[in-house]
Design a protein around this motif. Sequence first.
Motif, PDB file in Angstrom:
ATOM      1  N   SER A 168       0.841  -1.187   0.000  1.00 10.69           N
ATOM      2  CA  SER A 168       0.000   0.000   0.000  1.00 10.69           C
ATOM      3  C   SER A 168       0.880   1.242   0.000  1.00 10.69           C
ATOM      4  CB  SER A 168      -0.901   0.008   1.235  1.00 10.69           C
ATOM      5  OG  SER A 168      -1.645   1.205   1.319  1.00 10.69           O
ATOM      6  N   TRP A 169       0.345   2.355  -0.494  1.00 11.45           N
ATOM      7  CA  TRP A 169       1.102   3.605  -0.453  1.00 11.45           C
ATOM      8  C   TRP A 169       1.119   4.185   0.956  1.00 11.45           C
ATOM      9  CZ3 TRP A 169      -0.892   8.119   1.410  1.00 11.45           C
ATOM     10  CH2 TRP A 169      -2.290   8.208   1.522  1.00 11.45           C
ATOM     11  N   THR A 170       0.086   3.907   1.776  1.00  9.55           N
ATOM     12  CA  THR A 170      -0.024   4.535   3.089  1.00  9.55           C
ATOM     13  C   THR A 170       0.658   3.714   4.173  1.00  9.55           C
ATOM     14  OG1 THR A 170      -1.561   5.523   4.692  1.00  9.55           O
ATOM     15  CG2 THR A 170      -2.239   3.457   3.662  1.00  9.55           C
ATOM     16  N   ASN A 171       1.188   4.406   5.180  1.00 10.25           N
ATOM     17  CA  ASN A 171       1.813   3.716   6.314  1.00 10.25           C
ATOM     18  C   ASN A 171       1.509   4.392   7.648  1.00 10.25           C
ATOM     19  OD1 ASN A 171       3.487   6.007   6.210  1.00 10.25           O
ATOM     20  ND2 ASN A 171       5.124   4.913   5.128  1.00 10.25           N
ATOM     21  N   HIS A 172       0.600   5.362   7.640  1.00 11.59           N
ATOM     22  CA  HIS A 172       0.232   6.024   8.896  1.00 11.59           C
ATOM     23  C   HIS A 172      -1.189   6.562   8.780  1.00 11.59           C
ATOM     24  CE1 HIS A 172       0.820   7.860  12.768  1.00 11.59           C
ATOM     25  NE2 HIS A 172       0.541   9.070  12.316  1.00 11.59           N
ATOM     26  N   VAL A 173      -1.908   6.530   9.889  1.00  9.40           N
ATOM     27  CA  VAL A 173      -3.298   6.986   9.877  1.00  9.40           C
ATOM     28  C   VAL A 173      -3.627   7.647  11.208  1.00  9.40           C
ATOM     29  CG1 VAL A 173      -4.132   4.721  10.672  1.00  9.40           C
ATOM     30  CG2 VAL A 173      -5.704   6.290   9.476  1.00  9.40           C
ATOM     31  N   GLY A 174      -4.451   8.676  11.143  1.00  5.70           N
ATOM     32  CA  GLY A 174      -4.973   9.340  12.335  1.00  5.70           C
ATOM     33  C   GLY A 174      -6.465   9.526  12.169  1.00  5.70           C
ATOM     34  N   VAL A 175      -7.107  10.127  13.172  1.00  5.89           N
ATOM     35  CA  VAL A 175      -8.550  10.323  13.119  1.00  5.89           C
ATOM     36  C   VAL A 175      -8.878  11.759  13.516  1.00  5.89           C
ATOM     37  CG1 VAL A 175      -8.824   9.425  15.486  1.00  5.89           C
ATOM     38  CG2 VAL A 175     -10.790   9.468  13.939  1.00  5.89           C
ATOM     39  N   VAL A 176      -9.798  12.378  12.795  1.00 10.98           N
ATOM     40  CA  VAL A 176     -10.219  13.739  13.111  1.00 10.98           C
ATOM     41  C   VAL A 176     -11.043  13.712  14.391  1.00 10.98           C
ATOM     42  CG1 VAL A 176     -11.517  15.755  12.329  1.00 10.98           C
ATOM     43  CG2 VAL A 176     -10.238  14.385  10.667  1.00 10.98           C
ATOM     44  N   ILE A 177     -10.634  14.522  15.376  1.00  8.54           N
ATOM     45  CA  ILE A 177     -11.333  14.499  16.659  1.00  8.54           C
ATOM     46  C   ILE A 177     -11.967  15.845  17.009  1.00  8.54           C
ATOM     47  CG2 ILE A 177      -9.938  12.626  17.556  1.00  8.54           C
ATOM     48  CD1 ILE A 177      -8.280  14.660  19.086  1.00  8.54           C
ATOM     49  N   ASP A 178     -11.617  16.906  16.268  1.00  6.85           N
ATOM     50  CA  ASP A 178     -12.202  18.218  16.570  1.00  6.85           C
ATOM     51  C   ASP A 178     -12.075  19.112  15.341  1.00  6.85           C
ATOM     52  OD1 ASP A 178     -13.339  20.341  17.941  1.00  6.85           O
ATOM     53  OD2 ASP A 178     -11.430  20.994  18.801  1.00  6.85           O
ATOM     54  N   ILE A 179     -13.147  19.804  14.980  1.00 10.97           N
ATOM     55  CA  ILE A 179     -13.118  20.731  13.843  1.00 10.97           C
ATOM     56  C   ILE A 179     -13.603  22.120  14.254  1.00 10.97           C
ATOM     57  CG2 ILE A 179     -13.369  18.923  12.092  1.00 10.97           C
ATOM     58  CD1 ILE A 179     -16.354  19.673  11.927  1.00 10.97           C
ATOM     59  N   SER A 180     -13.631  22.401  15.539  1.00 10.68           N
ATOM     60  CA  SER A 180     -14.206  23.657  16.013  1.00 10.68           C
ATOM     61  C   SER A 180     -13.212  24.809  16.046  1.00 10.68           C
ATOM     62  CB  SER A 180     -14.795  23.457  17.416  1.00 10.68           C
ATOM     63  OG  SER A 180     -13.765  23.137  18.345  1.00 10.68           O
ATOM     64  N   GLY A 181     -11.916  24.528  15.919  1.00 13.51           N
ATOM     65  CA  GLY A 181     -10.903  25.567  16.027  1.00 13.51           C
ATOM     66  C   GLY A 181     -10.444  26.111  14.697  1.00 13.51           C
ATOM     67  N   ARG A 182      -9.234  26.685  14.702  1.00  9.08           N
ATOM     68  CA  ARG A 182      -8.693  27.296  13.485  1.00  9.08           C
ATOM     69  C   ARG A 182      -8.432  26.270  12.391  1.00  9.08           C
ATOM     70  NH1 ARG A 182      -3.738  30.661  15.807  1.00  9.08           N
ATOM     71  NH2 ARG A 182      -3.666  28.810  17.135  1.00  9.08           N
ATOM     72  N   GLU A 183      -8.135  25.033  12.789  1.00  8.02           N
ATOM     73  CA  GLU A 183      -8.000  23.954  11.826  1.00  8.02           C
ATOM     74  C   GLU A 183      -8.312  22.644  12.523  1.00  8.02           C
ATOM     75  OE1 GLU A 183      -3.231  24.341  11.852  1.00  8.02           O
ATOM     76  OE2 GLU A 183      -3.988  22.776  10.533  1.00  8.02           O
ATOM     77  N   PRO A 184      -8.677  21.617  11.751  1.00  3.69           N
ATOM     78  CA  PRO A 184      -9.023  20.327  12.364  1.00  3.69           C
ATOM     79  C   PRO A 184      -7.862  19.750  13.172  1.00  3.69           C
ATOM     80  CG  PRO A 184      -9.759  20.409  10.093  1.00  3.69           C
ATOM     81  CD  PRO A 184      -8.888  21.614  10.297  1.00  3.69           C
TER      82      PRO A 184
END
Length: 239
Positions: free
Chosen positions: A67-83
């Motif tokens: 696979s091309w990907t080797n790292h993953v995270g999850v969006v936990i907040d979008i209320s500020g200046r950036e996610p």
Amino acid sequence: MFPNRYRTPNMLPIVALCLSTTAIGQVMNQVEHTSARELASQLQVGDAVFIRVSALPFQKVASATQSWTNHVGVVIDISGREPIIGESTFPLSKTTPLSHFLERSEGGRIEVSRLNTPLTPQQKIAVMRAAQKRLGIFYDTGFDLHSKQQFCSRYVREVLDEATGTQVGQVETFSTLLARNPKTDLTFWRVWYLGNIPWQRETVTPASLLQSSKLHRVFDGYASVDAAAQGNRRVSWKA
């Protein structure tokens, strides 16, 4: 296309080359390109965000999982200046602004996937709480699904499972995973595990999350980080 006096057999390869170059250009133009700011406007809490980190062990993970990907995270907040992205990384799991997360990806390569069933407001709060519970945990370089530590794909899988009851990614043993790719560099993994690869150890990979039928693609391409986004990298987050 050409006047008769210019139509010669010798020009056919040139015409073909021009047509092929045009076709290649059209394919390249179909790849999604955006800015971190534009991408941020599309994100929702609970989105899985995949990147490609250049460090050698991560490259070997990508190679082993084909696979091309080797790292993953999850969006936990979008209320500020950036996610804000929740992630398990070395040495401790933490929260990271989107722009900083994206800067670590080779060429700005990124893919965003979302659960097929939209999250309720309560589930979005649960995502934030599940991520908070897992902050400050040491990174598991052994990629053991049942250890007291964490690694990126396990982190995202557990956060989404706890918050929504949906399990993404395939749990598999090292034996099954590595047998699927005969070209896997076993020498590297023998050195990594001090001579003894734990063949029956269960794990879950970024690639298996990316391929999960319980997720659908939101964005797949490249995103650039502008100067304004770089200035926001010190964003803090608290649940």
